[in-house]
Design a protein around this motif. Structure first.
Motif, PDB file in Angstrom:
ATOM      1  N   THR A  28       0.834  -1.204   0.000  1.00 23.79           N
ATOM      2  CA  THR A  28       0.000   0.000   0.000  1.00 23.79           C
ATOM      3  C   THR A  28       0.866   1.250   0.000  1.00 23.79           C
ATOM      4  O   THR A  28       0.600   2.208  -0.751  1.00 23.79           O
ATOM      5  N   PHE A  29       1.902   1.273   0.813  1.00 26.21           N
ATOM      6  CA  PHE A  29       2.798   2.427   0.885  1.00 26.21           C
ATOM      7  C   PHE A  29       3.499   2.665  -0.451  1.00 26.21           C
ATOM      8  O   PHE A  29       3.544   3.791  -0.958  1.00 26.21           O
ATOM      9  N   LEU A  30       4.038   1.608  -1.030  1.00 27.72           N
ATOM     10  CA  LEU A  30       4.793   1.768  -2.277  1.00 27.72           C
ATOM     11  C   LEU A  30       3.902   2.253  -3.414  1.00 27.72           C
ATOM     12  O   LEU A  30       4.290   3.131  -4.192  1.00 27.72           O
ATOM     13  N   ALA A  31       2.699   1.691  -3.530  1.00 33.58           N
ATOM     14  CA  ALA A  31       1.807   2.069  -4.623  1.00 33.58           C
ATOM     15  C   ALA A  31       1.305   3.499  -4.484  1.00 33.58           C
ATOM     16  O   ALA A  31       1.232   4.245  -5.467  1.00 33.58           O
ATOM     17  N   ASN A  32       0.976   3.902  -3.256  1.00 33.14           N
ATOM     18  CA  ASN A  32       0.334   5.197  -3.051  1.00 33.14           C
ATOM     19  C   ASN A  32       1.312   6.329  -2.795  1.00 33.14           C
ATOM     20  O   ASN A  32       1.013   7.491  -3.131  1.00 33.14           O
ATOM     21  N   LEU A 150      -4.835   2.743  16.695  1.00 31.02           N
ATOM     22  CA  LEU A 150      -4.226   3.742  17.560  1.00 31.02           C
ATOM     23  C   LEU A 150      -3.828   4.982  16.780  1.00 31.02           C
ATOM     24  O   LEU A 150      -4.196   6.108  17.150  1.00 31.02           O
ATOM     25  N   PHE A 151      -3.108   4.777  15.665  1.00 36.51           N
ATOM     26  CA  PHE A 151      -2.629   5.916  14.874  1.00 36.51           C
ATOM     27  C   PHE A 151      -3.465   6.197  13.628  1.00 36.51           C
ATOM     28  O   PHE A 151      -3.429   7.307  13.109  1.00 36.51           O
ATOM     29  N   GLY A 152      -4.205   5.201  13.128  1.00 36.73           N
ATOM     30  CA  GLY A 152      -5.021   5.410  11.931  1.00 36.73           C
ATOM     31  C   GLY A 152      -4.216   5.718  10.690  1.00 36.73           C
ATOM     32  O   GLY A 152      -4.677   6.452   9.809  1.00 36.73           O
ATOM     33  N   GLN A 157      -7.481   8.730   3.915  1.00 35.40           N
ATOM     34  CA  GLN A 157      -6.955  10.090   4.023  1.00 35.40           C
ATOM     35  C   GLN A 157      -5.512  10.091   4.517  1.00 35.40           C
ATOM     36  O   GLN A 157      -4.660  10.836   4.020  1.00 35.40           O
ATOM     37  N   ALA A 158      -5.228   9.230   5.500  1.00 33.00           N
ATOM     38  CA  ALA A 158      -3.873   9.163   6.048  1.00 33.00           C
ATOM     39  C   ALA A 158      -2.891   8.610   5.024  1.00 33.00           C
ATOM     40  O   ALA A 158      -1.745   9.067   4.923  1.00 33.00           O
ATOM     41  N   ILE A 159      -3.328   7.598   4.250  1.00 33.74           N
ATOM     42  CA  ILE A 159      -2.464   7.045   3.203  1.00 33.74           C
ATOM     43  C   ILE A 159      -2.111   8.121   2.190  1.00 33.74           C
ATOM     44  O   ILE A 159      -0.951   8.273   1.782  1.00 33.74           O
ATOM     45  N   ALA A 160      -3.123   8.892   1.774  1.00 30.67           N
ATOM     46  CA  ALA A 160      -2.886   9.973   0.811  1.00 30.67           C
ATOM     47  C   ALA A 160      -1.909  11.007   1.356  1.00 30.67           C
ATOM     48  O   ALA A 160      -1.146  11.618   0.596  1.00 30.67           O
ATOM     49  N   ALA A 161      -1.931  11.196   2.672  1.00 31.00           N
ATOM     50  CA  ALA A 161      -1.032  12.172   3.293  1.00 31.00           C
ATOM     51  C   ALA A 161       0.355  11.597   3.572  1.00 31.00           C
ATOM     52  O   ALA A 161       1.228  12.300   4.085  1.00 31.00           O
ATOM     53  N   GLY A 162       0.545  10.316   3.275  1.00 32.91           N
ATOM     54  CA  GLY A 162       1.858   9.694   3.464  1.00 32.91           C
ATOM     55  C   GLY A 162       2.111   9.172   4.859  1.00 32.91           C
ATOM     56  O   GLY A 162       3.268   8.949   5.237  1.00 32.91           O
ATOM     57  N   ALA A 163       1.044   8.925   5.635  1.00 28.00           N
ATOM     58  CA  ALA A 163       1.221   8.534   7.034  1.00 28.00           C
ATOM     59  C   ALA A 163       1.867   7.154   7.182  1.00 28.00           C
ATOM     60  O   ALA A 163       2.503   6.880   8.210  1.00 28.00           O
ATOM     61  N   LEU A 164       1.714   6.283   6.175  1.00 22.66           N
ATOM     62  CA  LEU A 164       2.292   4.942   6.303  1.00 22.66           C
ATOM     63  C   LEU A 164       3.812   4.967   6.376  1.00 22.66           C
ATOM     64  O   LEU A 164       4.434   3.993   6.823  1.00 22.66           O
ATOM     65  N   ASN A 238      -3.280  -6.142   1.534  1.00 22.56           N
ATOM     66  CA  ASN A 238      -3.472  -4.829   2.135  1.00 22.56           C
ATOM     67  C   ASN A 238      -3.780  -3.750   1.108  1.00 22.56           C
ATOM     68  O   ASN A 238      -4.716  -2.954   1.306  1.00 22.56           O
ATOM     69  N   PRO A 239      -3.047  -3.674  -0.030  1.00 26.00           N
ATOM     70  CA  PRO A 239      -3.423  -2.689  -1.060  1.00 26.00           C
ATOM     71  C   PRO A 239      -4.838  -2.891  -1.583  1.00 26.00           C
ATOM     72  O   PRO A 239      -5.549  -1.921  -1.853  1.00 26.00           O
ATOM     73  N   PHE A 240      -5.249  -4.137  -1.735  1.00 26.11           N
ATOM     74  CA  PHE A 240      -6.603  -4.447  -2.197  1.00 26.11           C
ATOM     75  C   PHE A 240      -7.651  -3.908  -1.241  1.00 26.11           C
ATOM     76  O   PHE A 240      -8.591  -3.198  -1.636  1.00 26.11           O
ATOM     77  N   LEU A 241      -7.505  -4.213   0.051  1.00 27.15           N
ATOM     78  CA  LEU A 241      -8.483  -3.754   1.036  1.00 27.15           C
ATOM     79  C   LEU A 241      -8.505  -2.234   1.133  1.00 27.15           C
ATOM     80  O   LEU A 241      -9.576  -1.618   1.240  1.00 27.15           O
ATOM     81  N   ALA A 242      -7.327  -1.620   1.084  1.00 29.35           N
ATOM     82  CA  ALA A 242      -7.258  -0.158   1.164  1.00 29.35           C
ATOM     83  C   ALA A 242      -7.878   0.486  -0.070  1.00 29.35           C
ATOM     84  O   ALA A 242      -8.609   1.483   0.042  1.00 29.35           O
ATOM     85  N   GLU A 243      -7.602  -0.085  -1.244  1.00 36.07           N
ATOM     86  CA  GLU A 243      -8.077   0.518  -2.489  1.00 36.07           C
ATOM     87  C   GLU A 243      -9.588   0.477  -2.621  1.00 36.07           C
ATOM     88  O   GLU A 243     -10.204   1.404  -3.162  1.00 36.07           O
ATOM     89  N   ILE A 244     -10.216  -0.599  -2.137  1.00 35.91           N
ATOM     90  CA  ILE A 244     -11.673  -0.690  -2.258  1.00 35.91           C
ATOM     91  C   ILE A 244     -12.385  -0.015  -1.091  1.00 35.91           C
ATOM     92  O   ILE A 244     -13.622  -0.060  -1.007  1.00 35.91           O
TER      93      ILE A 244
END
Length: 412
Positions: A28-32, A150-152, A157-164, A238-244
């Motif tokens: 998920t981190f690498l793709a996004n 805990l951190f979300g 939204q957090a993935i888009a902001a680079g939180a991972l 994980n990328p699959f679940l996040a993407e959908i």
């Protein structure tokens, strides 16, 4: 639980907290955040395989001959902390890849080292080890819950902001803590004399003669092939679940580790009652069912299908890979126990997963869409592949049930 067992349990907890804290969300981190392609993501995940291939050299040539296991464990985790921090800082895939490759070459040997430290302190490993090792699975679960609840960091939204990116910093801190803590662990000096063994023994090549046994050879090939579907789960779940749009995907994926603990307890009973062939077949069939559920589930009224697919991880992993280790142990006998396990690990986590991550990357890129991916087609590929391995194994494998198999299952 004794003070020593508490200390060893903490070691296991941190060991797998570190791995689960970044590996699950890596795709998920690498793709996004680094705009990596499916092929590049496959390259990143395959560093685990390169680490597994090189780990026997580190353990066999260094730890077993020259250095205390706990000291080498400490040094590798301190180096790992530095490398994880570099992953946290990486701005693109070109900068990221050399550090993740270096890290997995450093990390994979520590899996054997923590086992070595633990086993050497036990009077009855068959009774004691599982109670300590389970804290590693707890560490992996806690890492996922921390990321999601805990951190979300894995919300859209957090993935888009680079939180991972913060997962690497969290794990760098944990790695530094484990490195320092390892210096306090009980002394575990090398047992092997320098002149003993050789490269063939270190790499498990002495066990190649087991392949003369037709049933073991079929099991060996099936173990390599079933790693291709396994790679799809590690790389794409994980990328699959996040993407959908599934909420808290990393936290939900901890259901897989929870089921792993439960089915680990059921595995000895199942092997005793039904034998190794039916156990292995059930594990392979579970891969097919899991990916079919992923292919046809969704984030709406069929979300339960995705949850069941995740929860099947215990059957998928324990009933094939753990029971396979038990089968290998019984086939090897006393002479080649260590080398046989080394060979099957090299074949699965090394060669099998290396091929699997490459295939998963190619398939994911092939079914990339704008936006996102054709996930149904992606998941149907490993579902059909696992079914093919299941059918071939069903027809070709002939089970011999030595009395030692039931005895080995009782101590699993």
């Amino acid at each position: 639980m004794s003070t020593l067992n508490v200390r060893l349990s903490l070691m296991m907890f941190l060991q797998f907290f570190i791995w689960g804290g970044w590996f699950v969300t890596l795709g998920t981190f690498l793709a996004n955040n680094l705009s990596a392609t499916g092929g590049q993501i496959g390259m990143a995940f395959s560093t685990q395989s390169w680490g597994a291939i090189l780990a026997p050299f580190v353990i066999g040539l260094i730890a077993d001959r020259y250095f205390n296991a706990e000291r080498l464990l400490a040094i590798l985790h301190l180096v790992g902390a530095v490398l994880l921090f570099q992953l946290y800082r990486a701005s693109d895939f070109a900068a990221f890849y050399p550090f993740v490759l270096s890290y997995m070459i450093v990390y994979m040997p520590t899996l054997a080292l923590v086992n070595a430290v633990a086993f050497r302190q036990m009077r009855d490993p068959a009774q004691e080890f599982s109670k300590i090792r389970v804290w590693g699975t707890v560490g992996w679960i806690i890492a996922g819950l921390v990321i999601s609840f805990l951190f979300g960091w894995d919300s859209q939204q957090a993935i888009a902001a680079g939180a991972l990116r913060n997962t690497f910093l969290m794990c760098a801190i944990a790695s530094a803590l484990l490195g320092l803590y390892s210096f306090s662990l009980p002394s575990t000096p090398p047992l092997a004399r320098r002149e003993q063994g050789g490269l063939r023994a270190i790499l498990g090549l002495d066990a190649l003669r087991l392949l003369k046994d037709r049933s073991f050879a079929i099991f060996f090939v099936a173990s390599v092939l079933i790693c291709i579907p396994l790679a799809f789960y590690y790389q794409n779940a994980n990328p699959f679940l996040a993407e959908i749009g599934v909420d808290n995907p990393t936290g939900k994926m901890t259901l897989g580790q929870i089921s792993e603990v439960l089915f680990m307890l059921l595995l000895p009973l199942f092997i005793q009652r039904f034998g190794i062939k039916k156990t292995l077949l059930l594990g392979m069939l579970a891969w097919t069912l899991r990916y079919a559920l992923f292919a046809y589930g969704n984030n709406g009224d069929l979300l339960f299908m995705l949850v069941v697919g995740i929860a099947l991880h215990g059957i998928c992993y324990d009933f094939f890979f753990v029971s396979g280790q038990i089968y290998t142990d019984t086939k090897a006998g006393e002479t080649f126990k260590g080398s046989a396990q080394g060979l099957i690990t090299l074949a699965t986590y090394g060669v099998g997963m290396l091929i699997g991550f490459w295939v998963a990357g190619k398939v994911t890129d092939h079914f990339a869409a704008v936006p996102g991916h054709d996930w149904q087609s992606i998941w149907l590929f490993p579902a059909v592949f696992a079914l093919g391995v299941f059918l071939a194994f069903l027809v070709a494998f002939r089970e011999q049930r030595p009395a030692s198999l039931s005895a080995a299952a009782k101590t699993a």
